[in-house]
Design a protein around this motif. Structure first.
Motif, PDB file in Angstrom:
ATOM      1  N   GLY A 147       0.773  -1.230   0.000  1.00  0.00           N
ATOM      2  CA  GLY A 147       0.000   0.000   0.000  1.00  0.00           C
ATOM      3  C   GLY A 147       0.804   1.278   0.000  1.00  0.00           C
ATOM      4  N   GLY A 148       2.119   1.181   0.077  1.00  0.00           N
ATOM      5  CA  GLY A 148       2.920   2.389   0.032  1.00  0.00           C
ATOM      6  C   GLY A 148       2.885   3.031  -1.347  1.00  0.00           C
ATOM      7  N   GLY A 149       3.443   4.219  -1.433  1.00  0.00           N
ATOM      8  CA  GLY A 149       3.486   4.913  -2.712  1.00  0.00           C
ATOM      9  C   GLY A 149       3.881   6.358  -2.533  1.00  0.00           C
ATOM     10  N   SER A 150       3.662   7.127  -3.598  1.00  0.00           N
ATOM     11  CA  SER A 150       4.000   8.553  -3.592  1.00  0.00           C
ATOM     12  C   SER A 150       2.727   9.366  -3.686  1.00  0.00           C
ATOM     13  CB  SER A 150       4.912   8.876  -4.775  1.00  0.00           C
ATOM     14  OG  SER A 150       6.140   8.199  -4.662  1.00  0.00           O
TER      15      SER A 150
ATOM     16  N   GLN B 185       7.579   1.707   1.110  1.00  0.00           N
ATOM     17  CA  GLN B 185       8.009   3.102   1.073  1.00  0.00           C
ATOM     18  C   GLN B 185       6.821   4.041   0.919  1.00  0.00           C
ATOM     19  OE1 GLN B 185      11.152   4.426   1.452  1.00  0.00           O
ATOM     20  NE2 GLN B 185      10.211   6.458   1.318  1.00  0.00           N
ATOM     21  N   VAL B 186       6.819   5.077   1.735  1.00  0.00           N
ATOM     22  CA  VAL B 186       5.842   6.151   1.625  1.00  0.00           C
ATOM     23  C   VAL B 186       6.610   7.443   1.362  1.00  0.00           C
ATOM     24  CG1 VAL B 186       4.133   7.540   2.851  1.00  0.00           C
ATOM     25  CG2 VAL B 186       4.133   5.048   3.093  1.00  0.00           C
TER      26      VAL B 186
ATOM     27  N   TYR C 204       7.963   2.316   5.898  1.00  0.00           N
ATOM     28  CA  TYR C 204       7.033   1.905   6.935  1.00  0.00           C
ATOM     29  C   TYR C 204       7.079   0.386   7.093  1.00  0.00           C
ATOM     30  CZ  TYR C 204       5.032   6.541   7.412  1.00  0.00           C
ATOM     31  OH  TYR C 204       4.852   7.888   7.684  1.00  0.00           O
ATOM     32  N   TYR C 205       7.173  -0.041   8.354  1.00  0.00           N
ATOM     33  CA  TYR C 205       7.278  -1.452   8.678  1.00  0.00           C
ATOM     34  C   TYR C 205       6.128  -1.885   9.572  1.00  0.00           C
ATOM     35  CZ  TYR C 205      12.157  -0.842   7.234  1.00  0.00           C
ATOM     36  OH  TYR C 205      13.295  -0.556   6.530  1.00  0.00           O
ATOM     37  N   CYS C 206       5.671  -3.095   9.330  1.00  0.00           N
ATOM     38  CA  CYS C 206       4.700  -3.748  10.188  1.00  0.00           C
ATOM     39  C   CYS C 206       5.462  -4.713  11.100  1.00  0.00           C
ATOM     40  CB  CYS C 206       3.706  -4.496   9.313  1.00  0.00           C
ATOM     41  SG  CYS C 206       2.613  -5.615  10.167  1.00  0.00           S
ATOM     42  N   ALA C 207       5.008  -4.842  12.341  1.00  0.00           N
ATOM     43  CA  ALA C 207       5.665  -5.756  13.272  1.00  0.00           C
ATOM     44  C   ALA C 207       4.637  -6.334  14.233  1.00  0.00           C
ATOM     45  CB  ALA C 207       6.769  -5.033  14.041  1.00  0.00           C
TER      46      ALA C 207
ATOM     47  N   ARG D 142       8.227   3.400  11.424  1.00  0.00           N
ATOM     48  CA  ARG D 142       8.791   4.017  10.229  1.00  0.00           C
ATOM     49  C   ARG D 142      10.225   4.443  10.493  1.00  0.00           C
ATOM     50  NH1 ARG D 142       5.136   9.583  10.027  1.00  0.00           N
ATOM     51  NH2 ARG D 142       6.129  10.663  11.785  1.00  0.00           N
ATOM     52  N   GLN D 143      10.962   4.494   9.399  1.00  0.00           N
ATOM     53  CA  GLN D 143      12.354   4.918   9.482  1.00  0.00           C
ATOM     54  C   GLN D 143      12.694   5.748   8.263  1.00  0.00           C
ATOM     55  OE1 GLN D 143      15.197   1.743  10.056  1.00  0.00           O
ATOM     56  NE2 GLN D 143      16.691   3.173  10.905  1.00  0.00           N
TER      57      GLN D 143
END
Length: 124
Positions: A8-11, A119-120, A94-97, A38-39
């Motif tokens: 689902g990430g994007g620009s 990536q967002v 963005y990471y899911c954990a 997020r990092q």
């Protein structure tokens, strides 16, 4: 070890919205701490939002309160992050954990299962 997968990430432009999803095929998360982190380049990984899936209790970083919503589907297989009113400073991987709850839903180091990230990018 559970392999989580984000999508689902994007620009988008500032003010726009994105919805991230996270799942692990064949797994359910009925009593887990799950979170979005997020990092950004050159910065430490930070917790964005977390949920204890048994009670759907949530917690958010101050920087995203009122703009982001963490949720899960009723089958407890998929985690979501609805991101509205996005800002350029939200740009990050963005990471899911996840980890078995109920304690330490707010502690990054307690999370033992991680996705590869999505990536967002938010442009001004």
């Amino acid at each position: 070890q559970v392999q989580l997968m984000e999508s689902g990430g994007g620009s988008v432009q500032a003010g726009g919205s994105l919805r991230l999803s996270c799942a692990a095929p064949g797994y359910t998360f009925p009593r887990h701490c799950m979170g979005w982190f997020r990092q950004a380049p050159g910065k430490e990984r930070e917790r964005v939002a977390a949920i204890y899936t048994a009670f759907s209790s949530t917690d958010y970083a101050d920087s995203v309160k009122g703009r982001f919503t963490i949720s899960q589907d009723s089958a407890k297989t998929t985690l979501y992050l609805q991101m509205n009113s996005l800002k350029p400073e939200d740009t990050a991987m963005y990471y899911c954990a996840a980890h078995p709850g109920p304690l330490d839903c707010g502690r990054l180091t307690a999370f033992t299962n991680w996705g590869q990230g999505t990536q967002v990018t938010v442009s001004s």
